[in-house]
Design an enzyme around this catalytic site. Structure first.
Site, PDB file in Angstrom:
ATOM      1  N   ARG A 151      30.299  48.394  44.058  1.00  0.00           N
ATOM      2  CA  ARG A 151      29.469  48.848  43.093  1.00  0.00           C
ATOM      3  C   ARG A 151      28.729  48.013  42.478  1.00  0.00           C
ATOM      4  NH1 ARG A 151      33.991  52.432  42.364  1.00  0.00           N
ATOM      5  NH2 ARG A 151      34.536  51.309  40.311  1.00  0.00           N
ATOM      6  N   CYS A 158      53.048  56.017  43.141  1.00  0.00           N
ATOM      7  CA  CYS A 158      53.746  56.878  42.014  1.00  0.00           C
ATOM      8  C   CYS A 158      54.120  57.974  42.353  1.00  0.00           C
ATOM      9  CB  CYS A 158      52.804  56.774  40.807  1.00  0.00           C
ATOM     10  SG  CYS A 158      52.280  55.081  40.713  1.00  0.00           S
ATOM     11  N   THR A 217      42.876  32.457  39.530  1.00  0.00           N
ATOM     12  CA  THR A 217      44.168  31.464  39.710  1.00  0.00           C
ATOM     13  C   THR A 217      43.736  30.437  39.379  1.00  0.00           C
ATOM     14  OG1 THR A 217      43.526  31.176  41.860  1.00  0.00           O
ATOM     15  CG2 THR A 217      44.748  33.139  41.402  1.00  0.00           C
ATOM     16  N   ASN A 258      38.263  29.636  43.465  1.00  0.00           N
ATOM     17  CA  ASN A 258      37.565  31.041  44.304  1.00  0.00           C
ATOM     18  C   ASN A 258      38.598  31.694  44.458  1.00  0.00           C
ATOM     19  OD1 ASN A 258      35.095  29.692  44.708  1.00  0.00           O
ATOM     20  ND2 ASN A 258      36.128  27.801  45.909  1.00  0.00           N
ATOM     21  N   TYR A 263      41.290  34.824  42.814  1.00  0.00           N
ATOM     22  CA  TYR A 263      41.799  35.768  42.083  1.00  0.00           C
ATOM     23  C   TYR A 263      42.790  36.339  42.229  1.00  0.00           C
ATOM     24  CZ  TYR A 263      37.062  35.141  40.080  1.00  0.00           C
ATOM     25  OH  TYR A 263      35.915  34.337  39.436  1.00  0.00           O
ATOM     26  N   GLY A 296      47.623  42.555  39.892  1.00  0.00           N
ATOM     27  CA  GLY A 296      48.441  43.852  40.057  1.00  0.00           C
ATOM     28  C   GLY A 296      49.995  42.941  39.670  1.00  0.00           C
TER      29      GLY A 296
END
Ligand SMILES: Cc1cc2nc3c(=O)[nH]c(=O)nc-3n(C[C@H](O)[C@H](O)[C@H](O)COP(=O)(O)OP(=O)(O)OC[C@H]3O[C@@H](n4cnc5c(N)ncnc54)[C@H](O)[C@@H]3O)c2cc1C
Length: 554
Positions: A23, A44, A275, A279, A281, A284
């Site tokens: 998006r 879940c 991180t 480059n 990330y 979670g």
């Protein structure tokens, strides 16, 4: 072709990051690698699928690779495990788990969302058949198959966290007698003992057996049965075992690439979810984030934070600036007819880290008492002794627990105090609440404590105070005493007789008035102090005391 974004993991964080990335940037090349067969499934919902509450398996599968291609033009590769990460070359190595074939892909930006792995303690017999954990759709298929086809009579759930509780409920509903073996003396360790203990009785009433302060020593086979041997010497014979003793962040790729790992074992990220490599990330269950209340590093294995972090990581990987401000660990779990919820910091944590705090307990009706069907809502609130800032809250009840924990979670995020809670204007009509919502009442009581209108003591202090000569005054009616129980050594003076019987009391002594839930205790306390007596109210009254003391196991 624009920037090339690779995402590892295709469920909560991974799928959200991919959709968000598209998006944000229509030109990016986006590839998602998922080692399993399914992406974007409802982890879940898995316990409820096993329990037949969710009837169709297809309802768990929220999107397919084809849908991702059609709607988002995203290349989703299932059965594709990323087994290598070379941050210097900006490449990942992928193994096709169906064929064993390996190949490499380069990236401009990488988002890791590999989740967590279930902890499997190195116990004898742990690899036996019919010992399960529950993380994904194939796990739930295996468990459901046994329940559907083999008519198991008994199950042991090891660990009483939220997955253990949800499974205990769903197995019981399927007619499987379930024992929860738990190392602690309570279920749901995110709650404090006396709050969690409110559902111990409920679990037992629903025929779930609780084996507390015990752990599994080994598993063995006896014919088709599994024998679960515990440290305390008990052997439980059962047809199946669910291990839910916790998870650890999946950090193997990050370690391989020498990314910073935090003290909790989660992948270290900054507030853009980046991180230690510019480059890469990560989001979670795999990451370590900042606790909003304390600023401490923490792990939060919950779907809400994973989804939010994923949007933020995708934004930043594609050149936008988005910030993750931290987590409160807000959670809610249904346990048969009851609901447990918590947000922010609990008392155990505050104590352990020597953070100053005050506590208040309140028990209020979920809605107006005169409208049928009201149930009790018990709230424990922790707040700062100086400012009254809300630090954490726990709620146990049947109705409206979820909305009230959400109000308190919002209050903590907005740095509100207990004084603010008094003023919150919350929706009221008799079927839903009272003119004074349980949240307002929890604010009134906590504010009374801060303003010293009400000095309190807690259930945990009672024994020592009684030994020290302080005298309990039970302000309840005779009927309540006979039906709900008593506290040994307490004088019985019903609240409506207190003023006329003050002559029976001694101003040199200290009194602890109490009632069922705390309100009449407060009224009694005000009568006593305004007549020159030393008095402190028992917070949460007999209800908190009973749940905390009477149910404590040896
Ligand atoms: C039974 C159950 C019930 C839950 N109930 C709730 C709930 O009620 N409320 C709540 O807030 N949270 C709940 N959770 C937790 C929630 O599902 C997780 O916090 C959330 O899914 C974490 O998202 P994630 O993307 O980090 O990991 P996941 O959603 O677990 O996704 C990680 C994916 O990465 C894949 N993967 C890992 N390594 C690799 C690799 N090297 N290469 C390719 N793929 C890889 C895995 O196969 C996995 O599919 C529940 C979890 C479970 C298991």
């Amino acid at each position: 072709m624009g920037i090339k974004l690779i995402i590892v993991g295709g469920v909560a964080g991974g799928a959200t990051a991919a959709a968000r990335a598209r998006r944000v940037n229509e030109d990016a090349e986006i590839i998602v690698f998922e080692r399993g067969e399914y992406i974007s499934f409802a982890n879940c919902g898995l316990p409820y699928y096993i329990g037949n509450v969710i009837k169709k398996r297809s309802h768990l599968l929220l999107a397919t690779p084809r849908q991702f291609k059609n709607r988002y033009n995203i290349d989703v590769r299932i059965f594709s495990e990323v087994v290598g990460l070379n941050a210097k070359d900006k490449t990942v190595e992928i193994k096709n788990t169906a064929t064993g074939e390996k190949y490499k892909e380069s990236y401009d930006k990488l988002i890791l969302s590999p989740g967590a792995e279930p902890i499997k303690p190195p116990l004898e017999g742990i690899e036996l058949e019919n010992i399960f954990h529950l993380r994904n759709v194939p796990d739930s298929d295996r468990i459901k198959k046994i329940v559907d086809e083999r008519n198991p009579r008994r199950a042991v759930v090891v660990g009483g966290g939220f997955i253990g509780l949800e499974m205990a409920e769903n197995l019981t509903d399927r007619g499987v007698k379930t024992t929860i073996v738990e190392m602690l003396d309570q279920v749901m360790p995110s709650l404090d003992y006396e709050m969690a203990s409110m559902i111990h009785e409920h679990l037992e009433a629903k025929d779930v057996e609780l084996e507390f302060k015990n752990s599994v020593k080994s598993f063995s086979k006896a014919g088709k049965q599994i024998l679960v041997s515990t440290q305390k010497g008990r052997t439980i014979e059962c047809d199946m075992v669910l291990l839910s003793v916790g998870i650890r962040p999946e950090n193997s790729l990050a370690k391989q690439a020498n990314l910073k790992i935090g003290p909790t074992g989660g992948i270290g990220v900054d507030n853009t979810m980046k991180t230690s490599d510019p480059n890469i990330y990560a989001v979670g269950d795999a990451v370590e984030v900042r606790d909003i209340v304390t600023g401490f590093p923490t792990l939060t294995a919950l779907a809400g934070p994973a989804n939010k972090q994923a949007r933020i990581a995708a934004d930043n990987a594609l050149g936008r600036k988005s910030i993750f401000t931290g987590t409160l660990g807000t959670s809610v779990v249904k346990v048969f007819d009851m609901v447990l919820a918590s947000t922010g910091i609990n008392e155990k944590f505050l104590k352990k880290h020597d953070i100053p705090y005050l506590v208040s307990y309140t028990h209020s009706g979920s809605h107006a008492g005169y409208y049928p069907g009201a149930t009790n809502t018990s709230i424990k609130i922790l707040f700062s002794p100086g400012t009254g800032k809300v630090l954490g809250a726990q709620i146990v009840g049947q109705k409206g627990v979820d909305k009230r924990i959400d109000v308190l979670a919002t209050a903590i995020r907005a740095k509100m105090t207990v004084f603010d809670l008094q003023e919150l204007e919350l929706a009221y009509a008799p079927p839903y609440s009272s003119a004074k919502d349980p949240i307002n009442i929890c604010g009134f009581v906590a504010a009374n404590i801060l303003k010293a209108d009400m000095e309190i003591i807690h259930w945990s202090e009672l024994e020592a105070l009684q030994k020290n000569g302080e005298i309990l005054i039970d302000l309840r009616t005779k009927f309540e005493l006979n039906h709900e129980g008593k506290i040994d050594g307490a004088l019985h003076i019903p609240i409506d007789e207190l003023r006329s019987r003050l002559s029976e009391l001694d101003k040199k002594k200290s009194y602890i008035p109490f009632c069922g839930i705390g309100y009449r205790g407060y009224v009694g306390h005000r009568i006593l102090v305004q007549n020159g007596f030393n008095s402190r109210n028992l917070s949460g009254g007999f209800m908190t005391y009973k749940m905390a003391i009477n149910k404590k196991q040896p």
